[in-house]
Design a protein around this motif. Structure first.
Motif, PDB file in Angstrom:
ATOM      1  N   UNK A 191       0.824  -1.205   0.000  1.00  0.00           N
ATOM      2  CA  UNK A 191       0.000   0.000   0.000  1.00  0.00           C
ATOM      3  C   UNK A 191       0.863   1.261   0.000  1.00  0.00           C
ATOM      4  N   UNK A 192       0.356   2.284  -0.637  1.00  0.00           N
ATOM      5  CA  UNK A 192       0.992   3.607  -0.682  1.00  0.00           C
ATOM      6  C   UNK A 192       0.002   4.606  -0.113  1.00  0.00           C
ATOM      7  N   UNK A 193       0.497   5.523   0.726  1.00  0.00           N
ATOM      8  CA  UNK A 193      -0.367   6.535   1.338  1.00  0.00           C
ATOM      9  C   UNK A 193       0.035   7.932   0.851  1.00  0.00           C
ATOM     10  N   UNK A 194      -0.630   8.438  -0.186  1.00  0.00           N
ATOM     11  CA  UNK A 194      -0.346   9.789  -0.671  1.00  0.00           C
ATOM     12  C   UNK A 194      -1.431  10.780  -0.247  1.00  0.00           C
ATOM     13  N   UNK A 195      -1.108  12.053  -0.318  1.00  0.00           N
ATOM     14  CA  UNK A 195      -2.128  13.089  -0.149  1.00  0.00           C
ATOM     15  C   UNK A 195      -2.943  13.157  -1.441  1.00  0.00           C
ATOM     16  N   UNK A 196      -4.267  13.126  -1.320  1.00  0.00           N
ATOM     17  CA  UNK A 196      -5.121  13.151  -2.505  1.00  0.00           C
ATOM     18  C   UNK A 196      -6.475  13.747  -2.158  1.00  0.00           C
ATOM     19  N   UNK A 197      -6.807  14.816  -2.838  1.00  0.00           N
ATOM     20  CA  UNK A 197      -8.107  15.456  -2.673  1.00  0.00           C
ATOM     21  C   UNK A 197      -8.417  16.232  -3.943  1.00  0.00           C
ATOM     22  N   UNK A 198      -9.578  16.842  -3.996  1.00  0.00           N
ATOM     23  CA  UNK A 198      -9.918  17.706  -5.116  1.00  0.00           C
ATOM     24  C   UNK A 198      -8.887  18.820  -5.294  1.00  0.00           C
ATOM     25  N   UNK A 199      -8.280  19.248  -4.204  1.00  0.00           N
ATOM     26  CA  UNK A 199      -7.321  20.349  -4.257  1.00  0.00           C
ATOM     27  C   UNK A 199      -5.888  19.883  -4.507  1.00  0.00           C
ATOM     28  N   UNK A 200      -5.589  18.622  -4.261  1.00  0.00           N
ATOM     29  CA  UNK A 200      -4.230  18.090  -4.445  1.00  0.00           C
ATOM     30  C   UNK A 200      -4.339  16.820  -5.274  1.00  0.00           C
ATOM     31  N   UNK A 201      -3.955  16.910  -6.570  1.00  0.00           N
ATOM     32  CA  UNK A 201      -4.231  15.814  -7.498  1.00  0.00           C
ATOM     33  C   UNK A 201      -2.958  15.281  -8.171  1.00  0.00           C
ATOM     34  N   UNK A 202      -1.814  15.459  -7.541  1.00  0.00           N
ATOM     35  CA  UNK A 202      -0.552  15.003  -8.128  1.00  0.00           C
ATOM     36  C   UNK A 202      -0.545  13.513  -8.435  1.00  0.00           C
ATOM     37  N   UNK A 203      -1.292  12.731  -7.652  1.00  0.00           N
ATOM     38  CA  UNK A 203      -1.270  11.278  -7.852  1.00  0.00           C
ATOM     39  C   UNK A 203      -1.825  10.880  -9.213  1.00  0.00           C
ATOM     40  N   UNK A 204      -2.590  11.781  -9.835  1.00  0.00           N
ATOM     41  CA  UNK A 204      -3.163  11.493 -11.149  1.00  0.00           C
ATOM     42  C   UNK A 204      -2.133  11.623 -12.267  1.00  0.00           C
ATOM     43  N   UNK A 205      -0.927  12.099 -11.919  1.00  0.00           N
ATOM     44  CA  UNK A 205       0.120  12.328 -12.921  1.00  0.00           C
ATOM     45  C   UNK A 205       1.073  11.141 -13.022  1.00  0.00           C
ATOM     46  N   UNK A 209      -1.551   5.245 -11.823  1.00  0.00           N
ATOM     47  CA  UNK A 209      -1.323   4.273 -12.903  1.00  0.00           C
ATOM     48  C   UNK A 209      -0.288   3.239 -12.488  1.00  0.00           C
ATOM     49  N   UNK A 210       0.801   3.702 -11.879  1.00  0.00           N
ATOM     50  CA  UNK A 210       1.847   2.789 -11.426  1.00  0.00           C
ATOM     51  C   UNK A 210       1.309   1.808 -10.395  1.00  0.00           C
ATOM     52  N   UNK A 211       0.590   2.321  -9.406  1.00  0.00           N
ATOM     53  CA  UNK A 211       0.064   1.454  -8.352  1.00  0.00           C
ATOM     54  C   UNK A 211      -0.913   0.438  -8.930  1.00  0.00           C
ATOM     55  N   UNK A 212      -1.758   0.886  -9.850  1.00  0.00           N
ATOM     56  CA  UNK A 212      -2.696  -0.033 -10.471  1.00  0.00           C
ATOM     57  C   UNK A 212      -2.001  -1.122 -11.259  1.00  0.00           C
ATOM     58  N   UNK A 213      -0.996  -0.739 -12.014  1.00  0.00           N
ATOM     59  CA  UNK A 213      -0.265  -1.716 -12.833  1.00  0.00           C
ATOM     60  C   UNK A 213       0.542  -2.696 -11.985  1.00  0.00           C
ATOM     61  N   UNK A 214       1.062  -2.211 -10.847  1.00  0.00           N
ATOM     62  CA  UNK A 214       1.907  -3.046  -9.990  1.00  0.00           C
ATOM     63  C   UNK A 214       1.105  -3.825  -8.946  1.00  0.00           C
ATOM     64  N   UNK A 215      -0.198  -3.596  -8.877  1.00  0.00           N
ATOM     65  CA  UNK A 215      -1.022  -4.310  -7.908  1.00  0.00           C
ATOM     66  C   UNK A 215      -0.794  -3.876  -6.483  1.00  0.00           C
TER      67      UNK A 215
END
Length: 331
Positions: A191-205, A209-215
């Motif tokens: 598991x990875x714990x990033x900051x993610x909200x409507x105001x902080x969307x860096x994980x979409x960059x 995708x990486x986490x999804x591909x790597x399971x």
């Protein structure tokens, strides 16, 4: 009277698998970053945790530096666990982290093996536990080789002090490297714990995708932007709020609550109203709409906030037009 968990606690919660692991987490987890320190009333802390568990929230998320002051959230949790939750230990996922400064000298910060092993030993004592379910490295260390940091996580699992390991606040490149090292060591990152909200969307960059591909699972923190994505600050800064209390340890301050931000919040609040949700419920649902997100961490200062947030699970679907409207507001 001793706490007795609600017998219907698993009836309404949604559980999601963390990547391709066997670990299941509730869609909403309880975070103890603020509101569980030595300045907080323990009876209120108990009520929050009771409400959470009675609602099917099986995951309590901590870190060595949570409080304030650092260490006291784990101490508070330990007292409540001893009094109320020890019979339910095998129903709980308890996580903690290390990566920020906890004591003076060269061994009390960042990501060395010395620091991580010592910190977890201290955390286990504060919480009165034999092991945690998930242990995270809290932030990347620019000076310690990633092989050393990941080997510390591997060692901790082999010592029986944690069942699973994760990382937090690593960017996409750092995450890819950490996943590779852990896989080679034989203790995969679950598991990875990033900051993610409507105001902080860096994980979409790239990170999602990486986490999804790597399971690998993803559990978001600050999905309500520390209260900004609620109606809390629409009419000023309440004295009892995080901004009003001027808490240390990364809490939001009044400087972040600008008219520009509030203008967006008001527009988002109207979208939520049209969906039949509060702004907080919509903000949580917006994060959970992505199936790659295993869970999100909810911070709460009172039990009613837990109950209110859980209603987000009643509507996680967004029409294409709603998403476009939200994106336009956030530009």
């Amino acid at each position: 009277m001793n706490y007795q968990a609600d017998i219907n606690r698993y009836n309404s919660m949604q559980y999601r698998r963390s990547g391709r692991s066997g670990l299941m987490l509730p869609a909403i987890s309880l975070g103890l970053w603020h509101n569980f320190g030595e300045v907080d009333a323990i009876n209120n802390c108990k009520q929050i945790m009771h409400t959470a568990f009675d609602s099917g929230i099986t995951h309590f998320d901590l870190a060595n530096n949570y409080g304030p002051p650092p260490g006291t959230a784990e101490e508070t949790f330990g007292k409540i666990f001893k009094d109320d939750f020890r019979p339910n230990r095998d129903e709980l996922i308890i996580s903690t982290k290390a990566g920020y400064k906890m004591w003076d000298g060269p061994y009390g910060d960042w990501g060395s093996k010395k620091y991580l092993v010592a910190s977890l030993d201290q955390s286990l004592k504060r919480m009165g536990l034999d092991y945690v379910d998930i242990f995270y490295h809290h932030r990347p260390d620019p000076n310690t080789p990633i092989e050393e940091t990941m080997s510390a996580l591997d060692l901790i699992v082999r010592q029986g002090k944690a069942l699973y390991v994760g990382i937090s606040s690593y960017d996409t490149k750092q995450t890819a490297e950490a996943l590779k090292v852990l896989r080679h060591l034989g203790t995969p990152c679950v598991i990875h714990q990033p900051k993610y909200s409507m105001f902080v969307r860096n994980v979409e960059e790239g990170l999602l995708d990486l986490l999804g591909n790597e399971g690998v699972g993803c559990i978001a923190f600050s999905s309500l932007a520390q209260g900004l994505l609620t109606d809390k600050y629409l009419n000023g800064i309440p004295a009892a709020s995080r901004a009003g209390r001027m808490l240390p340890n990364g809490a939001i301050t009044g400087d972040a609550i600008t008219e520009e931000v509030l203008g967006k919040v008001r527009q988002l609040n109207e979208v939520a109203r049209q969906r039949g949700q509060t702004l907080a419920q919509m903000a949580l649902a917006w994060v959970l709409k992505d199936e790659r997100v295993t869970s999100l961490i909810l911070g709460a200062s009172k039990a009613e906030q837990v109950t209110d947030a859980l209603q987000a699970l009643n509507n996680l679907h967004f029409e294409k037009e709603e998403l476009q409207q939200i994106d336009e507001i956030l530009k």
